[in-house]
Motif scaffolding. Structure first.
Motif, PDB file in Angstrom:
ATOM      1  N   ASP A  60     -11.557   0.391   1.828  1.00  0.00           N
ATOM      2  CA  ASP A  60     -10.602   0.417   3.161  1.00  0.00           C
ATOM      3  C   ASP A  60     -11.861   0.754   3.926  1.00  0.00           C
ATOM      4  N   ASP A  61     -10.652  -0.116   5.579  1.00  0.00           N
ATOM      5  CA  ASP A  61     -11.644   0.431   6.399  1.00  0.00           C
ATOM      6  C   ASP A  61     -12.877   0.087   7.035  1.00  0.00           C
ATOM      7  N   GLU A  88      -6.411  -5.298   8.260  1.00  0.00           N
ATOM      8  CA  GLU A  88      -5.045  -4.298   8.343  1.00  0.00           C
ATOM      9  C   GLU A  88      -4.929  -4.135   9.739  1.00  0.00           C
ATOM     10  N   LEU A 104       1.993   4.822   0.808  1.00  0.00           N
ATOM     11  CA  LEU A 104       1.481   5.723   1.978  1.00  0.00           C
ATOM     12  C   LEU A 104       1.902   6.788   1.723  1.00  0.00           C
ATOM     13  N   GLU A 134      -7.493   2.595  -3.451  1.00  0.00           N
ATOM     14  CA  GLU A 134      -8.555   2.030  -1.744  1.00  0.00           C
ATOM     15  C   GLU A 134      -9.739   3.511  -2.123  1.00  0.00           C
ATOM     16  N   GLU A 143       0.568  -0.898   0.030  1.00  0.00           N
ATOM     17  CA  GLU A 143      -0.211  -0.346   0.411  1.00  0.00           C
ATOM     18  C   GLU A 143       1.274   1.226  -0.072  1.00  0.00           C
ATOM     19  N   ASN A 147      -4.543   5.051  -1.963  1.00  0.00           N
ATOM     20  CA  ASN A 147      -5.348   5.501  -1.469  1.00  0.00           C
ATOM     21  C   ASN A 147      -5.770   6.901  -2.303  1.00  0.00           C
ATOM     22  N   LYS A 196     -10.932  -4.519   3.093  1.00  0.00           N
ATOM     23  CA  LYS A 196     -10.136  -3.949   4.075  1.00  0.00           C
ATOM     24  C   LYS A 196     -11.129  -4.406   5.407  1.00  0.00           C
ATOM     25  N   THR A 256     -13.314   4.695   0.055  1.00  0.00           N
ATOM     26  CA  THR A 256     -14.212   4.204   1.900  1.00  0.00           C
ATOM     27  C   THR A 256     -15.215   4.900   1.493  1.00  0.00           C
ATOM     28  N   SER A 312      -8.855   9.668  -1.773  1.00  0.00           N
ATOM     29  CA  SER A 312      -9.770  10.457  -1.226  1.00  0.00           C
ATOM     30  C   SER A 312     -11.143  10.763  -1.943  1.00  0.00           C
TER      31      SER A 312
END
Ligand code: C2E
Ligand code: CA
Ligand code: CA
Length: 284
Positions: free
Chosen positions: A184-185, A241, A60, A154, A58, A122, A205, A156, A124
């Protein structure tokens, strides 16, 4: 002075003023950082829980600040999102991630019938407002000369709260293009199931807070168990995760979770660290 709910006036506390000023300062610092190339991308390995084989990493983002050193996303991501600079950062992370995974793949023997070693990026919610998001992703993949399924995006569930039709069309387009999508999350928001049903998701995830429940005490992890079963029933890959202990890794594997990510396996490292890890794994 500012009117409060009861129609009275009160003065800003000095600390509030400081907060506003430093927000403004942060925005111009972020703009300068983007111009000067102070953003870097680190990568955290994602491993197959059964074999320990690294299958992805991933991306970051990190800010190498000239005075304050290495800064983590929690100190600047939300301001980057509010100010729109996230679009520039996102573009950079995409380009770097695709280029790096192309390099890593030279060290990995691709197993027949399995997807290539991948990089997860990721996205946004703000990035979905850009009309050229699909073109950006397309270009990053093309420029790196990688297979589109080398890229995992990823997302959300909060994305579904803003203009869900547009987001849905964009994700369908990307999925059709071959890019993989990860939720994600998972389990931490209010619309996890609804978004799972609507979106072309490939990977769930499981958020760290659920992984934290795994202590070896069976009764304590019903959510993790249910999420893994849900993933299985939907034909999705499950990824836990924040795996910090060997016991959690073992228990997750026992419950049928496919992939893991966390300090137990490795911390995020610069691209060269992933290359080294893959070389070592190939020599085993
Ligand atoms: P995330 O996407 O949930 O990423 C996982 C975070 O958990 C990372 O923090 C990672 O370093 C940390 N982590 C991994 N394993 C463990 C563990 O075993 N224990 C603990 N305590 N933590 C672990 P990081 O790098 O500080 O990133 C924080 C968040 O910032 C990310 O959460 C993500 O939401 C956001 N972020 C990071 N990079 C980007 C980016 O390029 N674009 C966007 N839009 N957001 C990003
Ligand atoms: Ca993530
Ligand atoms: Ca996460």
């Amino acid at each position: 002075a500012k009117a409060d709910g009861k129609g009275r006036y009160r003065w800003f506390r000095p600390s509030m003023r400081t907060a506003v000023v430093s927000r403004h300062q942060l925005k111009s610092d972020l703009e300068r950082a983007a111009e000067r190339g102070e953003f870097q991308v680190h990568y955290q390995p994602i491993v197959d829980l059964r074999t320990g084989r690294p299958v992805a990493a991933e991306a970051l983002v990190r800010w190498v600040h000239p005075e304050r050193g290495l800064l983590f996303p929690e100190t600047f991501i939300s301001e980057a999102e509010n100010s729109g600079i996230i679009n520039e950062i996102g573009r950079l992370v995409l380009r770097h991630a695709c280029a790096h995974v192309g390099g890593w793949q030279q060290h990995v023997e691709r197993k027949p019938g399995e997807p290539p070693f991948a990089v997860a990026v990721n996205l946004s919610p703000a990035q979905f407002a850009q009309p050229d998001l699909v073109a950006q992703i397309d270009e990053a993949v093309e420029a790196a000369g990688i297979d589109p399924n080398s890229l995992i995006l990823e997302i959300t569930e909060t994305m579904m709260l803003q203009g869900s039709d547009r987001v849905l069309r964009t994700l369908d387009l990307l999925s059709g293009f071959g890019v993989r999508l990860a939720m994600d999350d998972f389990g931490t928001g209010y619309a996890s199931l609804a978004s799972l049903r609507k979106l072309p998701i490939d990977i769930i995830k499981i958020a760290k807070t659920f992984t934290d429940d795994i202590t070896g005490n069976e009764e304590k992890s019903p959510f993790v168990r249910a999420m893994i079963e849900l993933g299985e029933a939907l034909g999705l890959v499950t990824l836990a995760e924040g795996v910090e202990t060997a016991q959690q890794a073992r228990e997750l594997e026992r419950l049928g979770c496919r992939l893991g990510q966390g300090y137990h396996f490795a911390r995020p490292v610069p691209s060269a660290g992933i290359e080294l890890l893959l070389q070592r794994y190939a020599e085993q």
